[in-house]
Design a protein around this motif. Structure first.
Motif, PDB file in Angstrom:
ATOM      1  N   LYS A 164      31.008  69.006  14.968  1.00 12.88           N
ATOM      2  CA  LYS A 164      32.392  69.182  14.546  1.00 12.88           C
ATOM      3  C   LYS A 164      32.483  68.861  13.057  1.00 12.88           C
ATOM      4  O   LYS A 164      32.549  67.700  12.658  1.00 12.88           O
ATOM      5  N   PRO A 165      32.436  69.889  12.188  1.00 15.92           N
ATOM      6  CA  PRO A 165      32.404  69.638  10.742  1.00 15.92           C
ATOM      7  C   PRO A 165      33.724  69.087  10.208  1.00 15.92           C
ATOM      8  O   PRO A 165      34.787  69.279  10.805  1.00 15.92           O
ATOM      9  N   GLU A 166      33.637  68.436   9.064  1.00 16.17           N
ATOM     10  CA  GLU A 166      34.832  67.943   8.368  1.00 16.17           C
ATOM     11  C   GLU A 166      35.424  69.090   7.558  1.00 16.17           C
ATOM     12  O   GLU A 166      34.714  69.771   6.824  1.00 16.17           O
ATOM     13  N   ILE A 167      36.744  69.309   7.706  1.00 17.14           N
ATOM     14  CA  ILE A 167      37.422  70.411   7.006  1.00 17.14           C
ATOM     15  C   ILE A 167      38.461  69.830   6.053  1.00 17.14           C
ATOM     16  O   ILE A 167      39.322  69.055   6.458  1.00 17.14           O
ATOM     17  N   THR A 168      38.368  70.196   4.773  1.00 15.18           N
ATOM     18  CA  THR A 168      39.336  69.750   3.764  1.00 15.18           C
ATOM     19  C   THR A 168      40.072  70.961   3.213  1.00 15.18           C
ATOM     20  O   THR A 168      39.444  71.961   2.861  1.00 15.18           O
ATOM     21  N   ARG A 169      41.400  70.885   3.170  1.00 14.70           N
ATOM     22  CA  ARG A 169      42.212  71.952   2.572  1.00 14.70           C
ATOM     23  C   ARG A 169      42.632  71.493   1.178  1.00 14.70           C
ATOM     24  O   ARG A 169      43.294  70.477   1.025  1.00 14.70           O
ATOM     25  N   VAL A 210      34.200  72.882   3.992  1.00 15.95           N
ATOM     26  CA  VAL A 210      33.736  72.490   5.330  1.00 15.95           C
ATOM     27  C   VAL A 210      32.330  71.921   5.177  1.00 15.95           C
ATOM     28  O   VAL A 210      31.504  72.474   4.449  1.00 15.95           O
ATOM     29  N   ARG A 211      32.067  70.814   5.852  1.00 14.94           N
ATOM     30  CA  ARG A 211      30.748  70.186   5.681  1.00 14.94           C
ATOM     31  C   ARG A 211      30.367  69.347   6.893  1.00 14.94           C
ATOM     32  O   ARG A 211      31.219  68.849   7.623  1.00 14.94           O
ATOM     33  N   ASP A 212      29.063  69.267   7.077  1.00 13.14           N
ATOM     34  CA  ASP A 212      28.507  68.305   8.023  1.00 13.14           C
ATOM     35  C   ASP A 212      27.584  67.382   7.226  1.00 13.14           C
ATOM     36  O   ASP A 212      27.641  67.349   5.996  1.00 13.14           O
TER      37      ASP A 212
END
Length: 240
Positions: A170-175, A145-147
Motif C-alpha cells: 500500500k504505497p504512500e500517496i501525496t497530493r 506515490v512511493r514505497d
C-alpha cells in the motif's frame, strides 16, 4: 525614468549568469526565466535551479488584468515594469535576455487565473513573444506515490493509477497542492533534463483583440454560455 530605475535594481529577479545575447556561449538557447507566484514557490525553484541558465522572477500575488489598457500601465505598475525590465523588451524583443519564458504557478484555480493574467499581459503588449514561441507553462506533478524502494511523480490521475500499480503493498500517496510544498531536492527533477513544458501557442487566423475581448473583457452572455457549455468537474480519485 521608471524603466531605467527598474533595470538598475530589480528586486523581483534572481538572475542567471548566461543570457540569450551571450552569443559565444553554446548554452544561450537554454536560458530560462521562471515566473512564479509568491516567495514559497520561488524559494524552491531558486534553490534547485541551474544558476548558469535559469533565472527566477517572483510575483507578489495576482497581477493586474491588463486587457484594454494602454502601454502606460506597464510603466505605472511596478510588477509589469520590473518584468519588462527583466526580459529587456521595452523597445523590441530583439534584445530578449532569455530564450524561454516559463509561467510556473500552482495547479489550482488561483494558479490558472494568474497564468491567464500573465498570458493576457504578453498578448496585449508583447505578442511577438508568443508568436516566436518563447512562452511556456511549466507542468509540475500533482501526485507523489512511493514505497520503501521507489518514488514516482505523477502528472495526472492516469499516471497516478499506473504508478500505484507498479509499486508493492500500500504505497504512500501525496497530493501536491502548491509548488511551495515541493522541496528543492525534488524540484530539481522537474526543472532539469526531464522538464515538462507546454508551449503557449496562437492560432494564426485568430485576432488577438477578439481573443482577449472574449476571455478577458466584460462578462458577456457569449462567455457565460461558453463556460456553461464547457464546464468540467474533475474529482481526485480515492485509492481503495
Amino acid at each position: 525614468e521608471r524603466a531605467k530605475k527598474a533595470s538598475l535594481h530589480n528586486k523581483k529577479l534572481r538572475d542567471c549568469r548566461i543570457h540569450l545575447d551571450s552569443m559565444k556561449n553554446d548554452r544561450r538557447l537554454e536560458t530560462t526565466l521562471f515566473i512564479t507566484e509568491g516567495d514559497s514557490a520561488s524559494g524552491s525553484i531558486t534553490k534547485s535551479r541551474d544558476v548558469n541558465t535559469q533565472a527566477v522572477f517572483s510575483l507578489r500575488g495576482k497581477p493586474l488584468n491588463s486587457y484594454g489598457m494602454s502601454k502606460k500601465i506597464v510603466y505605472e505598475n511596478e510588477e509589469f515594469n520590473l518584468l519588462q525590465a527583466a526580459l529587456n523588451i521595452e523597445d523590441s524583443i530583439e534584445n530578449l535576455r532569455y530564450n524561454n519564458i516559463v509561467i510556473a504557478t500552482d495547479a489550482d484555480v488561483d494558479g490558472m487565473h494568474i497564468r491567464l493574467l500573465l498570458i493576457t499581459f504578453f498578448l496585449q503588449f508583447f505578442p511577438e513573444l508568443i508568436k516566436e514561441n518563447h512562452l511556456y507553462i511549466l507542468q509540475t506533478p500533482l501526485f507523489r506515490v512511493r514505497d520503501k524502494k521507489q518514488t514516482i511523480y505523477c502528472y495526472s490521475e492516469e499516471e497516478k493509477r499506473n504508478g500505484i500499480a507498479r509499486l508493492s503493498g500500500k504505497p504512500e500517496i501525496t497530493r501536491f497542492k502548491g509548488l511551495g510544498e515541493i522541496s528543492p531536492d525534488e524540484f530539481k527533477h522537474f526543472i532539469g533534463d526531464d522538464i515538462r513544458l507546454e508551449p503557449v501557442m496562437m492560432d494564426k487566423a485568430m485576432s488577438i483583440e477578439e481573443l482577449l475581448k472574449f476571455y478577458m473583457g466584460k462578462n458577456t452572455p457569449d462567455r457565460q454560455g461558453f463556460i456553461i457549455d464547457n464546464l468540467r468537474v474533475e474529482l481526485d480519485l480515492v485509492a481503495e
